[in-house]
Every structure is written in structure tokens, then in C-alpha cells.
Design an enzyme around this catalytic site. Structure first.
Site, PDB file in Angstrom:
ATOM      1  N   HIS A  21      -0.063   4.574   4.931  1.00  0.00           N
ATOM      2  CA  HIS A  21       1.293   4.027   4.311  1.00  0.00           C
ATOM      3  C   HIS A  21       1.396   4.510   2.772  1.00  0.00           C
ATOM      4  CE1 HIS A  21       1.735   0.694   7.399  1.00  0.00           C
ATOM      5  NE2 HIS A  21       0.652   1.099   7.840  1.00  0.00           N
TER       6      HIS A  21
ATOM      7  N   CYS B  80       3.701   3.878   0.873  1.00  0.00           N
ATOM      8  CA  CYS B  80       3.662   2.524  -0.117  1.00  0.00           C
ATOM      9  C   CYS B  80       2.522   2.151  -0.760  1.00  0.00           C
ATOM     10  CB  CYS B  80       4.421   1.468   0.567  1.00  0.00           C
ATOM     11  SG  CYS B  80       3.694   0.642   1.759  1.00  0.00           S
TER      12      CYS B  80
ATOM     13  N   GLN C 292       3.858  -2.358  10.473  1.00  0.00           N
ATOM     14  CA  GLN C 292       3.087  -1.767  11.666  1.00  0.00           C
ATOM     15  C   GLN C 292       2.579  -2.834  12.463  1.00  0.00           C
ATOM     16  OE1 GLN C 292      -0.144   0.607  10.029  1.00  0.00           O
ATOM     17  NE2 GLN C 292      -1.651   0.138  11.967  1.00  0.00           N
TER      18      GLN C 292
ATOM     19  N   CYS D  19       8.569   2.136   6.262  1.00  0.00           N
ATOM     20  CA  CYS D  19       8.158   0.431   5.852  1.00  0.00           C
ATOM     21  C   CYS D  19       9.159  -0.187   5.429  1.00  0.00           C
ATOM     22  CB  CYS D  19       7.052   0.502   4.836  1.00  0.00           C
ATOM     23  SG  CYS D  19       7.046  -0.846   3.684  1.00  0.00           S
ATOM     24  N   GLU D  20       9.551  -1.351   6.012  1.00  0.00           N
ATOM     25  CA  GLU D  20      11.051  -2.197   5.689  1.00  0.00           C
ATOM     26  C   GLU D  20      10.741  -2.677   4.290  1.00  0.00           C
ATOM     27  OE1 GLU D  20      10.190  -6.338   7.348  1.00  0.00           O
ATOM     28  OE2 GLU D  20      10.815  -4.785   8.651  1.00  0.00           O
ATOM     29  N   HIS D  21       9.504  -2.646   3.641  1.00  0.00           N
ATOM     30  CA  HIS D  21       9.282  -3.194   2.273  1.00  0.00           C
ATOM     31  C   HIS D  21       9.793  -2.403   1.166  1.00  0.00           C
ATOM     32  CE1 HIS D  21       6.368  -6.174   4.402  1.00  0.00           C
ATOM     33  NE2 HIS D  21       7.454  -6.692   4.526  1.00  0.00           N
ATOM     34  N   HIS D  22       9.389  -1.214   1.366  1.00  0.00           N
ATOM     35  CA  HIS D  22       9.612  -0.197   0.180  1.00  0.00           C
ATOM     36  C   HIS D  22      10.299   0.906   0.769  1.00  0.00           C
ATOM     37  CE1 HIS D  22       5.853  -2.233  -0.813  1.00  0.00           C
ATOM     38  NE2 HIS D  22       6.675  -2.059  -2.047  1.00  0.00           N
TER      39      HIS D  22
END
Length: 194
Positions: free
Chosen positions: A150, A152, A122, A81-84
Site C-alpha cells: 500500500h 499510503c 483490501q 485506497c479509499e482513505h488516501h
């Protein structure tokens, strides 16, 4: 840019500093080699930046008059995941309807790897897979469904252990023809239609 040469040393320095910031001693025995391990791990997990769908398909395109759906289900997928920067993983189901050309079946999972081995969301992952297959195969249509969990969502934040995220990316007849779309979704999720 791949994590090689000077980038590896810089990445290792950053990991050492992260260890210090969380209250650890990067010089203690168990953590001494961690920065190098993390750098090599991150290089492996993000190797998709160095890959191109055309090159992984190579010469595995074949002229064929087959006009019915071709599907590969349950392709294992692991991404970050690019956010976390936490993993998400699951299954990818891909189908296409040829328009004079088919692709070697093992190439579909390789296309998944090209895009899964990058920092991702995703939703974009499914779109990238579908777009690449349209570009390379020029089929009558492509369908991609991804089912993933996920970390996250599981390890932090809402901490929901049993939630799955399902996304679809449809092109051509998979989007425009209700019967084709229905057949694809039924084959992608047979238990939901039992």
C-alpha cells in the site's frame, strides 16, 4: 457516476484548483494538460463502478462434474485506497470447489477487476470477490487471498517500504473444513510451507 461529459469538465476544474492549492501554476506548459490527463486516468482507475460480475462472466459457465479445487494464483491487482486515494497493488489467489458448474479461467481475473477498479480497502475487496463468485457460481466453497503493498503506508505516514498486507476471505468448505482450508492456503503460499 462515470467521469464523462459534464463530469469530466467539473473534475478537470477540481484538479486545476488542487494544483493551485499545492502552490503550482496550472497554466504553465507542463501542467496545462494535466487536469484532462488526471480526469481520464481517474475514469480508467475507477471503471469498476460501471462493471458487474455477472456481465464479465457472461456465458462462460459450464456444466461439469469436476469436484476438486480449481485455483488461479498470482492474479495481478491494482486498486486505489479509499482513505488516501493512493494505489495499492499485489496478487490475488482465488480457488473454488465446483458444485456442478465451472467458470472459464480468464473470468476470475475479470471479477477481480470489477472490484479492484473502485476506491477500495483490501479487506472489502476480498469479501466482494468471494461473495460475487458464490453468487454466480454457487460452488461448494470459495477462497480468496490477497497480498498487497500500500503506497499510503510506503510514501506517507509510517513510511514502511517492505510491509505487505495479507487478507483472506473464505466461504463454504474453505471456511468450514480445516483440510480444505489448509490445502488452499498451502497452494496460495507454497514458499511458506516448504
Amino acid at each position: 457516476m462515470p467521469l464523462t461529459g459534464p463530469c469530466t469538465a467539473e473534475f478537470e476544474q477540481i484538479v486545476r484548483r488542487q494544483l493551485e492549492l499545492v502552490g503550482e501554476d496550472p497554466t504553465r506548459d507542463g501542467l496545462l494538460k494535466t487536469p484532462g490527463r488526471v480526469a481520464r486516468s481517474m475514469a480508467w482507475l475507477t471503471r469498476g463502478y460501471d462493471l458487474d460480475p455477472r456481465s464479465v462472466i457472461g456465458d462462460a459457465l459450464f456444466e461439469e462434474d469436476h469436484e476438486n479445487m480449481v485455483m488461479v494464483r498470482d492474479i495481478e491487482m491494482y486498486s486505489m485506497c479509499e482513505h488516501h486515494m493512493l494505489p495499492f497493488f499485489g496478487k490475488v489467489h482465488i480457488a473454488y470447489i465446483p458444485d456442478g458448474r465451472i467458470v472459464g479461467l480468464s473470468k476470475l481475473p475479470r471479477v477481480v477487476e470489477v472490484f479492484a477498479r473502485r476506491l477500495q480497502v483490501q479487506e472489502r475487496l476480498g469479501e466482494q470477490i468471494a461473495n460475487a463468485l458464490v453468487e454466480v457460481l454457487q460452488p461448494k466453497g470459495v477462497g480468496v487471498v490477497i497480498e498487497a503493498v500500500h503506497l499510503c503506508m510506503m510514501m506517507r505516514g509510517v513510511e514502511k517500504q517492505n510491509s505487505r498486507t495479507i487478507t483472506s476471505s473464505l466461504r463454504g468448505v474453505f471456511r468450514d473444513d480445516a483440510k480444505t482450508r489448509s490445502e488452499f492456503l498451502r497452494l496460495a503460499h507454497p514458499s511458506a510451507h516448504a
